[in-house]
Structure formats: C-alpha cells, structure tokens
Design an enzyme around this catalytic site. Structure first.
Site, PDB file in Angstrom:
ATOM      1  N   ASN A  37       0.816  -1.207   0.000  1.00 43.93           N
ATOM      2  CA  ASN A  37       0.000   0.000   0.000  1.00 43.93           C
ATOM      3  C   ASN A  37       0.857   1.267   0.000  1.00 43.93           C
ATOM      4  OD1 ASN A  37      -2.200   1.667   0.103  1.00 43.93           O
ATOM      5  ND2 ASN A  37      -2.816   1.138   2.182  1.00 43.93           N
ATOM      6  N   HIS A 122     -13.304  -4.488  12.653  1.00 40.34           N
ATOM      7  CA  HIS A 122     -12.826  -3.165  13.031  1.00 40.34           C
ATOM      8  C   HIS A 122     -14.001  -2.257  13.365  1.00 40.34           C
ATOM      9  CE1 HIS A 122      -8.628  -3.288  10.912  1.00 40.34           C
ATOM     10  NE2 HIS A 122      -8.941  -4.443  11.463  1.00 40.34           N
ATOM     11  N   ARG A 147     -11.906  -5.157  17.199  1.00 41.99           N
ATOM     12  CA  ARG A 147     -10.956  -4.098  17.517  1.00 41.99           C
ATOM     13  C   ARG A 147     -11.708  -2.787  17.666  1.00 41.99           C
ATOM     14  NH1 ARG A 147      -6.396  -1.850  13.394  1.00 41.99           N
ATOM     15  NH2 ARG A 147      -8.057  -0.344  12.974  1.00 41.99           N
ATOM     16  N   TYR A 159      -6.015   7.672  13.575  1.00 42.57           N
ATOM     17  CA  TYR A 159      -5.852   6.389  12.895  1.00 42.57           C
ATOM     18  C   TYR A 159      -6.990   5.425  13.238  1.00 42.57           C
ATOM     19  CZ  TYR A 159      -4.504   1.648  12.002  1.00 42.57           C
ATOM     20  OH  TYR A 159      -4.537   0.346  11.578  1.00 42.57           O
ATOM     21  N   ASP A 210      -5.465  -1.017  18.685  1.00 45.80           N
ATOM     22  CA  ASP A 210      -4.235  -0.761  17.936  1.00 45.80           C
ATOM     23  C   ASP A 210      -3.703   0.620  18.290  1.00 45.80           C
ATOM     24  OD1 ASP A 210      -2.180  -0.593  16.139  1.00 45.80           O
ATOM     25  OD2 ASP A 210      -3.421  -0.782  14.339  1.00 45.80           O
ATOM     26  N   HIS A 212      -0.793   1.702  16.970  1.00 49.25           N
ATOM     27  CA  HIS A 212      -0.200   2.087  15.684  1.00 49.25           C
ATOM     28  C   HIS A 212       1.133   2.815  15.845  1.00 49.25           C
ATOM     29  CE1 HIS A 212      -0.568   3.022  11.273  1.00 49.25           C
ATOM     30  NE2 HIS A 212      -1.085   1.814  11.360  1.00 49.25           N
ATOM     31  N   GLU A 236      -1.945  -3.681  20.287  1.00 53.88           N
ATOM     32  CA  GLU A 236      -1.190  -3.866  19.048  1.00 53.88           C
ATOM     33  C   GLU A 236      -0.238  -2.706  18.778  1.00 53.88           C
ATOM     34  OE1 GLU A 236      -2.240  -3.943  14.274  1.00 53.88           O
ATOM     35  OE2 GLU A 236      -3.779  -4.512  15.725  1.00 53.88           O
ATOM     36  N   GLU A 262       3.125  -6.411  11.703  1.00 54.02           N
ATOM     37  CA  GLU A 262       2.597  -6.234  10.357  1.00 54.02           C
ATOM     38  C   GLU A 262       3.588  -5.542   9.430  1.00 54.02           C
ATOM     39  OE1 GLU A 262      -0.216  -2.427   9.963  1.00 54.02           O
ATOM     40  OE2 GLU A 262      -0.851  -3.737  11.585  1.00 54.02           O
ATOM     41  N   ARG A 283       2.255 -10.699  14.095  1.00 55.24           N
ATOM     42  CA  ARG A 283       1.260 -10.243  13.135  1.00 55.24           C
ATOM     43  C   ARG A 283       1.788 -10.162  11.702  1.00 55.24           C
ATOM     44  NH1 ARG A 283      -1.397  -6.052  12.877  1.00 55.24           N
ATOM     45  NH2 ARG A 283      -3.230  -7.267  12.273  1.00 55.24           N
ATOM     46  N   HIS A 312      -1.804  -9.851  10.041  1.00 55.90           N
ATOM     47  CA  HIS A 312      -2.348  -8.647   9.425  1.00 55.90           C
ATOM     48  C   HIS A 312      -3.279  -9.045   8.289  1.00 55.90           C
ATOM     49  CE1 HIS A 312      -2.392  -4.511   8.105  1.00 55.90           C
ATOM     50  NE2 HIS A 312      -1.790  -4.778   6.954  1.00 55.90           N
ATOM     51  N   ASP A 316      -5.971  -3.514   2.372  1.00 59.42           N
ATOM     52  CA  ASP A 316      -4.944  -3.215   1.371  1.00 59.42           C
ATOM     53  C   ASP A 316      -4.157  -4.455   0.979  1.00 59.42           C
ATOM     54  OD1 ASP A 316      -3.326  -3.569   3.568  1.00 59.42           O
ATOM     55  OD2 ASP A 316      -2.753  -1.474   3.739  1.00 59.42           O
ATOM     56  N   GLU A 339      -6.944 -11.003  11.431  1.00 57.41           N
ATOM     57  CA  GLU A 339      -7.597  -9.738  11.122  1.00 57.41           C
ATOM     58  C   GLU A 339      -8.408  -9.871   9.838  1.00 57.41           C
ATOM     59  OE1 GLU A 339      -6.425  -5.012  10.620  1.00 57.41           O
ATOM     60  OE2 GLU A 339      -4.907  -6.540  10.210  1.00 57.41           O
ATOM     61  N   TRP A 402       3.540   7.434  11.989  1.00 54.10           N
ATOM     62  CA  TRP A 402       2.163   7.195  11.567  1.00 54.10           C
ATOM     63  C   TRP A 402       1.846   5.704  11.682  1.00 54.10           C
ATOM     64  CZ3 TRP A 402      -0.577   4.263   8.083  1.00 54.10           C
ATOM     65  CH2 TRP A 402      -1.951   4.551   8.011  1.00 54.10           C
TER      66      TRP A 402
END
Length: 402
Positions: A37, A122, A147, A159, A210, A212, A236, A262, A283, A312, A316, A339, A402
């Site tokens: 992605n 999600h 999640r 996010y 998560d 992130h 996560e 991931e 993951r 993961h 995407d 997931e 990010w």
C-alpha cells in the site's frame, strides 16, 4: 511442470492491488498478491523487470528452490519491496500446486487443525457513542473478537476511524495527507474508551486495540497498565517496531498481551521478540513476509516460544492474500486470531472467492489451491489510482510515527 508466462496486473477496484499471474505449460494458473500500500508500483516494477523474466522455464513444483533462488540470489535481501515480490511468486506457486493436486492449500500444509478461523472486525467512530454502536453491529453479526478505535476528543483525524459505514482507508491523495497527533489526550482517553466497551458488552467478546506505533516504551507501558482491568485480547503495535528491545520495558510493566509484526518482512525482524518472549502475538502477513513458505517458518519459530499468530489482514491486502492467510491459519497449531477488514466494492468483480463466515469463524473453502480466481477483463476496467498513506505531525510541527 514448467512456467511459461508470468504477468503483473495492476488494478484499482476500490483500492490499488498488484497481482501476479503465473502460467504453466499444462495450462494451470496461479495467483499471487504483490500489493504494498502506497508503494505498489515499486513492487510491480521489481516483478516485471527483475523477477518475471527469471521465472520462465523454471519448474513450478520446486517452490522451496524458487524461494531460495529469489531470496539468496538477489544479494540485496529482505525489505518490503523484495519480500512482497517473493511472496507473490510463492503464493502463486502454492496455488498451482494445490490445483495440480486437486486439493485446497490447507490440505497440502498438513490438513485442518481447527474447524474454522476466528477473525476480528474493526469497530470505530467519530465519537464514543458512534464507536459503541459500530461495535454492537459486529457483535450482532456474530464476531467473537472486535478491535475498537475511536476519535480522541479535541483532536483531528485519528488512525483507524472510518467515515460513516465505509471501510477504513488511510491512503488518500496522490501526495500524502498530513495529520496531527498528541499523545497526552490519547493516553487519557483510550482507557476510558475501552472501559466503555466493557461496560456495555461485558467480557464475553474479545477486545483488541491498535496503538499504531504512536507511543514511547514508557508511555506504552503506562497504557498497558491502565487498561489491564479491561482484559484486552491484545494491545497492538504499542511502540515503533524497529526497536525490539523496547518491548522488554513494556513487558516488565504490564500484563496486557502485546502484538506486533505487520511491518516485518522476515523471520530476522522478529526473532528476538519471539525467542525472548517479549510479545504474545506475531502479526506478520503472508504477502509482506515472503509468502506461504517463509510465513510458516516464522509461525513455527513462534510456536516453540508460546507465541500465537495474529496475521495482518487489512483491506490493502487483496483477496488473494487473505485466502492464503486463511489456509495457513487453518493448518498451524499456534493460531490465535486473523484480522479481517474486508474489501470495498467493486473488488468482488475482480476477485472471486470461496471463503465463508459463520458464527465468528471463517473457512477458506475446499476449492483446489487458494480458492480465488481473478477476472482479468474486470481488472482492466479499474486502472491504477495513485494514492499515498498519511504523514503524522505533532502540535509543534515535528514528524511523528504514523
């Protein structure tokens, strides 16, 4: 069984996907996912310009030899572009082997170790009430694990929060969007948000969250401690994954289970985390960690140290990748959860799948190989649409993870 053609398809039925098609001299076709992605064309070029010409004439049945050829033979090893390209080849060859044998992939991997694969959805919202209602929708549809992500009051875009009923898609404009982030408000809000989930839904549903990669190790340790009473299935990506030793500090200060991986591309990225028992779930994904062949090595190492799988499975990654993940999940003894974000329309016009969902469990189906076929004519109707993942900045203007 010789490979006579290797072609790369780039299509955007809802979002961008890169798909590898391998054809053998007896007419069998295997499909592999090569999507990265925000960097899709880098992998497409890697395949077209370097890998595909070297596939022609190779024995499609020699999967391990082919994996070693493209990993060791390239000299410049690992990294997301290389490992995603190798994964696409590997997945496609396993698809061919399953079709040649007339068996679904999971049967070639030792058969089913379970009746189905528990997946998590999600839930998110622009407000706490909106997130809780979204969470309820997943529970009503039979999900056993969900999640929870929620916009932090007073902050901008956060996010994991999708607009309305749409699936979450972080990639947007051709140039990266810039989003804002501050850790303090998040650390104050997240425990209250997760507590609200438990208050409404109790403890019968697995709850995941998560971070992130947004926190420092000590901040992540504090969050893990603050949410212990809510009994998360996992926290996560609490801190940037490059610093594996940071997880030791988190582990020493909280009993909240930890999940990461991931963004990992090889067994070497997570060897320390697994062998030192610094995480509970690994993951890594089949498309970004070298395919079926290499992901099974990672999961086998994890089994020795009591670490379970939690691959993961964001949207995407194409349906080709998700099907491969389900087959691996069905067969490994240390499966934890998978997931499942789903795929936006009109992906189903391009990718025809055989998996099923019932009572919170998914099954890849019993079609030979992966059980996914690609409609090339439909794919041609959806040309590549350049998009980039966002960049994060803190209030002082500095770039943040990010």
């Amino acid at each position: 069984m010789k490979i006579v053609a290797a072609d790369v398809l780039v299509t955007a039925p809802g979002r961008n996907y890169v798909t590898l098609k391998i054809t053998t001299d007896d007419g069998l076709v295997g499909w592999g996912d090569a999507t990265l992605n925000g960097r899709e064309l880098a992998v497409a070029s890697y395949l077209r310009d370097h890998v595909c010409p070297q596939l022609i004439g190779r024995d499609a049945q020699r999967i391990e030899d082919t994996w070693q050829y493209f990993y060791k033979g390239a000299y410049w090893r690992r990294g997301p572009v290389t490992m995603t390209a190798i994964a696409a080849v590997d997945i496609a060859l396993w698809d061919i082997k399953g079709k040649a044998a007339g068996m679904p992939l999971y049967q070639l991997l030792g058969g089913a170790a379970r009746d189905g694969v528990m997946v998590y959805g999600h839930a998110s919202g622009a407000s706490l009430e909106e997130m809780l209602d979204d969470f309820a929708g997943y529970v009503d549809r039979g999900y056993r694990a969900v999640r929870a992500q929620c916009a932090v009051p007073g902050m901008g875009k956060v996010y994991g929060v999708h607009p309305g009923s749409s699936l979450y898609e972080p990639a947007s404009a051709h140039l990266p969007a810039e989003e804002s982030w501050e850790t303090g408000p998040y650390l104050r809000f997240a425990p209250r948000m997760l507590g609200a989930v438990r208050e409404r839904f109790g403890f019968d549903v697995h709850l995941l969250h998560d971070v992130h990669h947004r926190l420092s190790p000590i901040e992540a340790a504090r969050l893990g401690r603050d949410v212990e009473e809510h009994r998360l299935f996992w926290m996560e990506d609490p801190t940037p994954a490059e610093d594996q030793e940071a997880f030791r500090l988190i582990r020493q200060n909280t009993t909240t289970p930890l999940a990461v991986g991931e963004v990992f591309n090889s067994i070497w990225d997570c060897q320390h985390l697994i062998t030192e028992r610094l995480i509970d779930y690994i993951r890594t994904s089949v498309s970004h960690a070298g395919g079926v062949t290499h992901l099974r090595r990672i999961f086998a190492l994890a089994e020795l140290y009591g670490v379970r799988t939690g691959s993961h499975g964001a949207g995407d990654l194409s349906p080709v990748s998700f099907a491969a993940a389900l087959h691996i999940d069905m067969s490994v003894p240390n499966f934890g959860v998978q997931e499942y974000m789903g795929h936006v329309e009109p992906a189903d016009e391009v990718f025809r799948t055989n998996w099923t969902f019932q009572n919170g469990l998914m099954h890849p189906g019993d079609a030979p190989g992966l059980g996914v076929e690609v409609d090339e004519q439909a794919a041609a109707r959806f040309p590549y649409d350049p998009k980039s993942l966002p960049v994060n900045r803190r209030a002082d203007g500095s770039v943040h993870d990010w």
